[in-house]
Write an enzyme that holds these catalytic residues in place. Structure first.
Site: not given
Ligand code: FES
Ligand code: HEM
Lengths: 184, 477
Positions: A146
């Site tokens: 993410h």
């Molecule tokens: S940014 Fe969501 S798990 Fe690493």
């Protein structure tokens, strides 16, 4: 047997009450004692506990290189930082950090940074340890899941992750070997 | 339970639930204050609830073992050792499960003998009884497959021998065995399916136990006098009278159980099962678990393979039809003087069969001397024609005399001794085994039907209350 004969002198309690309470208490204590092994069996067994610590040899690491190891089923990141990377980590102002912590507190020897490779967002493995991997905007690690960016101290700088990458318990057993994890 | 059942509980929440799903009513009428029970039940009536406790113990300890066990031929043995050494309290949980199986059988055997003694299998409890026998069969299948799981030498060879029983089936026997094995011998596929079934069957048992208890609740419990309950004066509420009595029984049971689990956990097992399974070497003396011994003895008693298997299954099969084999209208052995005697003989026979099941079949029990005729014939064959005729015309009953003939025939002393040894006549374990097996079936198929006709039973009391209340029954001061 009359009630009077049953009553304990001066107290508003008779033999039967006592037996009921004693039986109930024994059942509760006994039940707990029986139940505990059935719960505790789900905790890590002796063979798992035996693997609770690992030794890592850092001698082969050249400045600027990183390595991965398995620690308690999770990836362990170790980076031998260059002087420039250390300086970068130490110059940041604390106020610009989402989870403020000084780099001095995060590395026992400034040269070697030891981290758990588990993104504090939802548990993915961030990129940046292997050569050629994407290191993110802060030249540390980048989580592809993410988009969390960590700096050269493994601190969160940008993205959804709330905390810095975790530093496991470790100690130096010689100049270039560390023992990671506490015995359990 | 009418269609518009209205719960009578005071508590509004309980009342609301119970009206819609009469689960409180169910518990109350099954084991609560709303369940009138004969007031004269003795301690032999504790074994039903103990059997229920055993089932729960097996289920809980079994689930836990399954969390750590690996059903693979290469890893099963090691995973059991892992349970014993590494898993927190794993040793305790495994010993509970292993000894729990044995205790389950002890309890259920006593429960069954209780039924035999007090005639609990008779009308109107036939179906209750048959469900009980079904539980026994399911338990045997479950215990057998469970014993295979540790994949030790006894596991492996026990599985081999028992699955091979099915090869006795005419024409398709071998195909059945291959099907059971999932291969050409007991191997990994066999282990995997046994694990699956060992997990499944206890739920089938649980279901059958529910039916069993349901069938019990229709007529209600039998009682030591075997006569029907005539009214409320003959009963007391199950709770608190029998709940507390059952709890006391459970405490005693657990004390004995713990003595085994903690102080002699391997007393009922076989040491060879701590040797990993080896398909290339059978242990010198394979015996089943103790609770299978009487049935194993019946199997061995019959010289024919197919008939042996048939006899073994029939030994449990007769229990199914027992309610119709027994022609006596009186239930309890208390009032059946002859049946009572035969009952105890039957118990001894069952123990005897169990003993035979673990003994070597050719172990001599009673020596009857030697077969002189056979010895004489053997010697005669080496003698010249005239002395041969003389010897055979009157065989001496004396070994000394026979020995002189032997020397004349040129036999060495050692050879003669060997001959005598070979012709020893004894009553050995196999003979006893056959005798007891015959008696087992004789008991059910001949004695029980005949007793109903010939036995003069003692007069039955009017009611459960009358022997206690009538002045004539009062003990003299
Ligand atoms: S940014 Fe969501 S798990 Fe690493
Ligand atoms: C898992 C195994 C079993 C459980 C949990 C179980 C449970 C019970 C319970 C709770 C009772 C009522 C209490 C009592 O009378 O003791 C009962 C009654 C009875 N059981 Fe079982 N039972 C089991 C196996 C068997 C077997 C194998 C048989 C016979 C072959 C059997 C035959 C009977 C009979 C005939 C009764 C009625 C007894 C009477 O009222 O006199 N049961 N059972």
């Amino acid at each position: 047997m009359s009630i009077e004969a049953d009553a304990i002198d001066g107290a508003d309690v008779n033999r039967r009450d006592f037996i009921h309470i004693a039986t109930g208490s024994m059942l509760a204590v006994g039940g707990a004692m029986v139940a505990w092994p059935f719960i505790h069996q789900m905790n890590p067994s002796a063979d798992v506990r035996a693997l609770a610590t690992i030794e890592v040899d850092l001698a082969a690491l050249e400045p600027g290189m990183g390595m991965k190891a398995m620690f308690r089923g999770k990836p362990l990141f170790i980076r031998r930082r260059t002087d420039a990377e250390i300086a970068e980590a130490r110059e940041v102002s604390m106020t610009s950090l989402p989870d403020p912590q000084a780099d001095e507190e995060r590395a026992q020897k400034a040269e070697y940074l030891v981290l758990l490779g588990v993104c504090t967002h939802l548990g993915c493995v961030p990129l940046g340890t292997g050569s050629g991997e994407k290191r993110g905007d802060y030249n540390g690690w980048f989580c592809p899941c993410h988009g969390s960016h960590y700096d050269t101290s493994g601190r969160i700088r940008k993205g959804p992750a709330p905390y810095n990458l975790e530093i496991p318990f470790y100690e130096y057993t010689s100049d270039t070997t560390i023992k990671v994890g506490k015995e359990v | 339970m009418a269609h518009n059942y209205q719960s009578k509980y005071q508590n509004p929440v309980i009342n609301w639930i119970d009206t819609r799903l009469p689960i409180f009513w169910l518990v109350d009428t099954a084991v609560g204050a709303g369940h009138p029970t004969p007031k004269n039940l003795n301690y032999w009536w504790n074994f039903g609830s103990l059997a229920g406790l055993c089932l729960v113990i097996q289920l809980i300890s079994g689930f836990v073992l399954a969390m750590h066990y690996t059903p693979h031929a290469d890893m099963a043995f090691a995973s059991v050792e892992h349970i014993m050494r590494d898993v927190n309290y794993g040793w305790r949980i495994r010993y509970i499960h292993a000894n729990g199986a044995s205790f389950f059988f002890v309890v259920v055997f006593i429960h069954i003998f209780r039924g035999l003694y007090y005639g609990s299998y008779k009308a109107p409890r036939e179906l209750l009884w048959m469900l009980g026998v079904t539980i026994l069969l399911l338990m045997m299948a479950t215990a057998f497959m469970g014993y295979v799981l540790p994949w030790g030498q006894m596991s492996f060879w026990g599985a081999t021998v028992i699955t091979n029983l099915f090869s006795a089936v005419p024409f398709v026997g071998d195909s059945i065995v291959t099907l059971l094995w999932g291969g050409f011998s007991v191997d990994n596929p066999t282990l995997a399916r046994f694990f699956s079934l060992h997990y499944l069957l206890p739920f089938v048992i649980t279901g059958t136990v529910i039916l069993h208890v349901w069938a019990l609740n229709m007529p209600g419990s039998n009682n030591p006098s075997g006569i029907d309950v005539k009214g409320p004066q003959d009963t007391i509420p199950f709770h608190p009278y029998y709940t507390i009595k059952d709890v006391f029984g459970i405490a005693v049971f657990l004390a004995v159980f713990c003595a085994f689990v903690f102080f002699m956990p391997n007393a009922l097992g076989h040491p060879d099962n701590y040797i990993p399974a080896d398909p290339l070497a059978t242990p010198s003396h394979i015996v089943p678990e103790w609770y299978f011994l009487p049935f194993y003895a019946i199997l061995r008693a019959v010289p024919d393979k197919l008939l042996g298997v048939v006899a073994m299954f029939a030994s449990i099969g007769v229990l199914f039809v027992l309610p119709w084999l027994d022609t006596s209208p009186v239930r309890s052995a208390t009032f059946r003087p002859l049946y009572k005697k035969f009952f105890w003989i039957f118990i001894v026979v069952c123990f005897g069969l169990g003993w035979c099941g673990q003994a070597d079949t050719d172990m001599p029990l009673i020596p009857f001397g030697e077969d002189e005729q056979a010895i004489a014939e053997n010697i005669a064959a080496r003698l010249p024609a005239d002395s041969r005729a003389e010897l055979l015309a009157n065989v001496p009953g004396d070994l000394k005399v026979l020995e002189t003939y032997a020397t004349r025939a040129g036999m060495s002393e050692a050879a003669f001794e060997r001959l005598v040894e070979k012709e020893k006549v004894t009553f050995d374990v196999l003979h006893l085994n056959r005798l007891l097996t015959a008696y087992y079936f004789f008991h059910f198929l001949v004695l029980i039907p005949l007793l109903g006709w010939f036995e003069k039973t003692r007069p039955l009391p009017e009611s459960l209350s009358s022997p206690v209340l009538s002045p004539s029954a009062m003990p003299a001061e």
